[in-house]
Motif scaffolding. Structure first.
Motif, PDB file in Angstrom:
ATOM      1  N   ALA B 115      21.191  52.623 -53.244  1.00 29.03           N
ATOM      2  CA  ALA B 115      20.153  52.328 -52.253  1.00 29.03           C
ATOM      3  C   ALA B 115      20.726  52.272 -50.836  1.00 29.03           C
ATOM      4  O   ALA B 115      19.997  52.442 -49.857  1.00 29.03           O
ATOM      5  N   ILE B 116      22.030  52.029 -50.722  1.00 25.87           N
ATOM      6  CA  ILE B 116      22.636  51.954 -49.390  1.00 25.87           C
ATOM      7  C   ILE B 116      22.602  53.314 -48.692  1.00 25.87           C
ATOM      8  O   ILE B 116      22.353  53.402 -47.493  1.00 25.87           O
ATOM      9  N   GLY B 117      22.831  54.366 -49.468  1.00 25.28           N
ATOM     10  CA  GLY B 117      22.773  55.713 -48.899  1.00 25.28           C
ATOM     11  C   GLY B 117      23.985  56.031 -48.037  1.00 25.28           C
ATOM     12  O   GLY B 117      24.924  55.239 -47.923  1.00 25.28           O
ATOM     13  N   ASP B 118      23.961  57.206 -47.403  1.00 25.38           N
ATOM     14  CA  ASP B 118      25.120  57.695 -46.647  1.00 25.38           C
ATOM     15  C   ASP B 118      25.203  57.119 -45.238  1.00 25.38           C
ATOM     16  O   ASP B 118      26.285  56.971 -44.690  1.00 25.38           O
ATOM     17  N   ARG B 119      24.059  56.809 -44.664  1.00 26.93           N
ATOM     18  CA  ARG B 119      24.033  56.516 -43.224  1.00 26.93           C
ATOM     19  C   ARG B 119      24.927  55.358 -42.788  1.00 26.93           C
ATOM     20  O   ARG B 119      25.738  55.553 -41.874  1.00 26.93           O
ATOM     21  N   PRO B 120      24.832  54.176 -43.415  1.00 28.60           N
ATOM     22  CA  PRO B 120      25.714  53.078 -42.975  1.00 28.60           C
ATOM     23  C   PRO B 120      27.183  53.447 -43.111  1.00 28.60           C
ATOM     24  O   PRO B 120      28.002  53.048 -42.275  1.00 28.60           O
ATOM     25  N   LEU B 121      27.513  54.260 -44.147  1.00 27.63           N
ATOM     26  CA  LEU B 121      28.910  54.634 -44.353  1.00 27.63           C
ATOM     27  C   LEU B 121      29.366  55.567 -43.244  1.00 27.63           C
ATOM     28  O   LEU B 121      30.478  55.446 -42.718  1.00 27.63           O
ATOM     29  N   GLU B 122      28.498  56.494 -42.857  1.00 31.32           N
ATOM     30  CA  GLU B 122      28.842  57.427 -41.783  1.00 31.32           C
ATOM     31  C   GLU B 122      29.000  56.679 -40.463  1.00 31.32           C
ATOM     32  O   GLU B 122      29.933  56.925 -39.694  1.00 31.32           O
ATOM     33  N   ALA B 123      28.087  55.723 -40.255  1.00 31.00           N
ATOM     34  CA  ALA B 123      28.169  54.931 -39.024  1.00 31.00           C
ATOM     35  C   ALA B 123      29.490  54.182 -38.967  1.00 31.00           C
ATOM     36  O   ALA B 123      30.162  54.156 -37.930  1.00 31.00           O
ATOM     37  N   ALA B 124      29.875  53.590 -40.108  1.00 33.60           N
ATOM     38  CA  ALA B 124      31.131  52.840 -40.151  1.00 33.60           C
ATOM     39  C   ALA B 124      32.306  53.774 -39.887  1.00 33.60           C
ATOM     40  O   ALA B 124      33.249  53.410 -39.172  1.00 33.60           O
ATOM     41  N   ALA B 125      32.225  55.006 -40.424  1.00 35.09           N
ATOM     42  CA  ALA B 125      33.319  55.959 -40.253  1.00 35.09           C
ATOM     43  C   ALA B 125      33.452  56.345 -38.782  1.00 35.09           C
ATOM     44  O   ALA B 125      34.571  56.453 -38.268  1.00 35.09           O
ATOM     45  N   THR B 126      32.316  56.534 -38.090  1.00 32.23           N
ATOM     46  CA  THR B 126      32.397  56.896 -36.669  1.00 32.23           C
ATOM     47  C   THR B 126      32.997  55.761 -35.860  1.00 32.23           C
ATOM     48  O   THR B 126      33.555  55.975 -34.800  1.00 32.23           O
ATOM     49  N   TRP B 132      38.393  51.055 -47.238  1.00 30.75           N
ATOM     50  CA  TRP B 132      38.419  49.688 -47.785  1.00 30.75           C
ATOM     51  C   TRP B 132      37.653  48.738 -46.875  1.00 30.75           C
ATOM     52  O   TRP B 132      36.877  47.914 -47.336  1.00 30.75           O
ATOM     53  N   ASP B 133      37.900  48.919 -45.557  1.00 27.43           N
ATOM     54  CA  ASP B 133      37.223  48.099 -44.568  1.00 27.43           C
ATOM     55  C   ASP B 133      35.708  48.288 -44.705  1.00 27.43           C
ATOM     56  O   ASP B 133      34.941  47.314 -44.760  1.00 27.43           O
ATOM     57  N   THR B 134      35.272  49.539 -44.798  1.00 32.03           N
ATOM     58  CA  THR B 134      33.844  49.847 -44.948  1.00 32.03           C
ATOM     59  C   THR B 134      33.286  49.169 -46.187  1.00 32.03           C
ATOM     60  O   THR B 134      32.212  48.567 -46.170  1.00 32.03           O
ATOM     61  N   PHE B 135      34.055  49.258 -47.280  1.00 33.85           N
ATOM     62  CA  PHE B 135      33.559  48.702 -48.540  1.00 33.85           C
ATOM     63  C   PHE B 135      33.328  47.195 -48.416  1.00 33.85           C
ATOM     64  O   PHE B 135      32.290  46.676 -48.812  1.00 33.85           O
ATOM     65  N   PHE B 136      34.329  46.495 -47.816  1.00 39.74           N
ATOM     66  CA  PHE B 136      34.213  45.033 -47.796  1.00 39.74           C
ATOM     67  C   PHE B 136      33.294  44.514 -46.695  1.00 39.74           C
ATOM     68  O   PHE B 136      32.675  43.475 -46.853  1.00 39.74           O
ATOM     69  N   THR B 137      33.189  45.250 -45.569  1.00 39.71           N
ATOM     70  CA  THR B 137      32.383  44.714 -44.463  1.00 39.71           C
ATOM     71  C   THR B 137      30.987  45.321 -44.400  1.00 39.71           C
ATOM     72  O   THR B 137      30.092  44.730 -43.798  1.00 39.71           O
ATOM     73  N   VAL B 138      30.779  46.490 -45.016  1.00 37.63           N
ATOM     74  CA  VAL B 138      29.454  47.122 -44.956  1.00 37.63           C
ATOM     75  C   VAL B 138      28.784  47.137 -46.318  1.00 37.63           C
ATOM     76  O   VAL B 138      27.667  46.639 -46.502  1.00 37.63           O
ATOM     77  N   VAL B 139      29.500  47.701 -47.318  1.00 42.38           N
ATOM     78  CA  VAL B 139      28.874  47.910 -48.628  1.00 42.38           C
ATOM     79  C   VAL B 139      28.584  46.580 -49.322  1.00 42.38           C
ATOM     80  O   VAL B 139      27.457  46.329 -49.760  1.00 42.38           O
ATOM     81  N   LEU B 140      29.606  45.709 -49.414  1.00 44.05           N
ATOM     82  CA  LEU B 140      29.405  44.457 -50.162  1.00 44.05           C
ATOM     83  C   LEU B 140      28.257  43.617 -49.600  1.00 44.05           C
ATOM     84  O   LEU B 140      27.394  43.188 -50.360  1.00 44.05           O
TER      85      LEU B 140
END
Lengths: 247, 226
Positions: B115-126, B132-140
């Motif tokens: 349900a999270i989808g690609d967008r928050p991950l792409e935003a975090a990458a930019t 790992w940082d993305t996983f713990f601060t965005v995904v979790l």
């Protein structure tokens, strides 16, 4: 075409019109002998018997709550007496149809000597038995160990099965090296036919009496009455003995 | 309540808690992979994760008894490793419960990750966040409702476990005699009073837990007017 297809069903229906049907609750340990007895009973009398197998405790709960059983073959003598006292069985119809024999058994050949000395010498991690609170064979196993003065020594090795069929499964799968099971599960004609075992002498525990009783739903059913009479006959007794029960 | 019943209650809480924690550790990477992968193994692995739903528990328990027994492959392995045999031990119950409750933890997590989808991950990458940082601060944080649902379902399903434990437990007080076994023993022994007390207590406890979880879920609190 349709008539040909329906003919067998019509015949069946005609048969039912003359012969009765009886629904029987049978203790799980008596499943194999009962199937053989009923096959003969149906052939001789034309009645039909439907068998349901299960634990005596569950059957008690079901009978108290309106289960459609007409005859009850319990694994003990306490439950039929209790049903009769509570008015849920027909008074005066109780009788002992089989007396169970207890065996200390292992799936490994030669593991158990014919005097049960292995219980003292040890060399095993797990001893399986049926739950003494639920199953008469479990209670008999505890009585036997108590008579041998071994209950407390061996208690840490106990694994307790829900019923005698499961105790057999624990031992047969090798998860317990040995355990107390019913002779009917591992023998034929009073002899052990697989693995090794010690047939526990009857003086070491109270007799495992299995009682049958007529239930109120079967009072006016000739097939139910006929089945109980058949169970007391010589032919049924021969089958029961051949499965390792006393009478 | 008798001392034996209390022991069974405590053992059940211990088993369900440990199983839930281990399942969360196992299922988080597993569900993440299932949610993100395009591998052709996604279908088969996803199916295997769901399989414990299919087998009747007593049948699953029977096969575990055989597999973990001295002649079974798992039993041979545990013996070779010096761990002994798993049936009739608390560790064996934990292993069985993990298998039995696996889909109840894996699936809510997978759905939450999807349900999270690609967008928050792409935003975090930019923003130059590492994986790992993305996983713990965005995904979790975003998947929090999924984690709550997964924990509750895993815990509740393990508390209610019966058929599997009936087969591999051996009913040993303090080690494998859990609450459901204690209730069943009371029923089979026709001691209905003790059974009613335990079963009633179990229902009340479960109701309270579910109520609390709904309360703390985002959007679970009834809206307040004014």
């Amino acid at each position: 075409m349709l008539r040909h297809l329906l003919a067998p069903f019509a015949l069946c229906l005609a048969g039912f019109a003359y012969a009765g049907e009886v629904v029987v609750a049978v203790a799980a340990n008596f499943a194999a002998p009962m199937k053989r007895i009923v096959a003969e009973f149906e052939r001789e009398t034309g009645h039909q018997a439907t068998l349901a197998f299960g634990s005596t405790g569950k059957f008690y709960a079901q009978i108290k709550n309106g289960a459609p059983f007409q005859v009850f073959l319990a694994a003990d003598d306490i439950t039929p007496a209790r049903l009769e006292a509570e008015g849920d069985a027909v008074a005066g119809t109780r009788f002992t149809y089989a007396i169970g024999r207890l065996v200390l058994w292992s799936a490994r050949p030669g593991f158990i000597d014919d005097r049960g000395e292995v219980l003292r010498t040890g060399g095993f991690r797990r001893l399986a038995l049926a739950n003494p609170r639920l199953a008469p064979y479990g209670a008999a196993a505890i009585e036997t160990l108590t008579a041998l003065n071994l209950t407390e020594t061996l208690r840490p090795k106990f694994v307790t099965a829900d019923n005698i069929a499961q105790a057999h499964q624990f031992v047969a799968s090798g998860n317990a090296e040995l355990g107390f099971v019913a002779l009917a599960q591992v023998g034929q004609d009073g002899r052990i036919t697989a693995g090794s075992g010690w047939i526990v002498p009857p003086h070491l525990h109270a007799p495992i009496r299995q009682d049958a009783v007529l239930l109120p739903g079967g009072r006016d059913n000739p097939a139910a009455v006929a089945l109980l009479a058949y169970l007391r006959g010589d032919k049924a007794k021969a089958v029961i003995r051949s499965f390792g029960y006393d009478l | 309540m008798s001392e034996g019943d209390l022991t069974a209650v405590w053992l059940t809480v211990k088993l369900a808690s440990l199983t839930t924690v281990l399942l969360l550790l196992i299922c988080t990477p597993l569900a993440w992979w299932l949610a993100r992968t395009r591998s052709r193994w996604k279908g088969p692995i996803g199916a295997i994760v769901t399989l414990p739903l299919v087998l009747p528990p007593a049948v699953l328990g029977f096969y575990l008894l055989v597999l973990m027994g001295p002649e079974g492959p798992v039993g041979r392995l545990t013996q070779a490793l010096g761990l002994g045999l798993l049936p009739f031990t608390f560790a064996g119950l934990v292993v069985a419960s993990i298998i039995y409750s696996l889909p109840f933890v894996a699936q809510p997590l997978q759905q939450a990750f999807e349900a999270i989808g690609d967008r928050p991950l792409e935003a975090a990458a930019t923003l130059r966040a590492g994986p790992w940082d993305t996983f713990f601060t965005v995904v979790l944080p975003l998947a929090r409702p999924g984690f709550i649902t997964a924990s509750v379902l895993g815990f509740a399903h393990t508390v209610g476990e019966f058929g599997v434990i009936l087969m591999i437990g051996g009913n040993i007080p303090g080690q494998t005699q859990v609450l459901s076994m204690a209730i069943y023993n009371h029923v089979e022994a026709m001691d209905y009073a003790s059974a009613h007390w335990l079963a009633g207590g179990m229902l009340a406890f479960s109701f309270l837990v579910l109520l609390l979880v709904n309360h703390f879920k985002p959007g679970g609190r009834p809206a307040r007017h004014g």
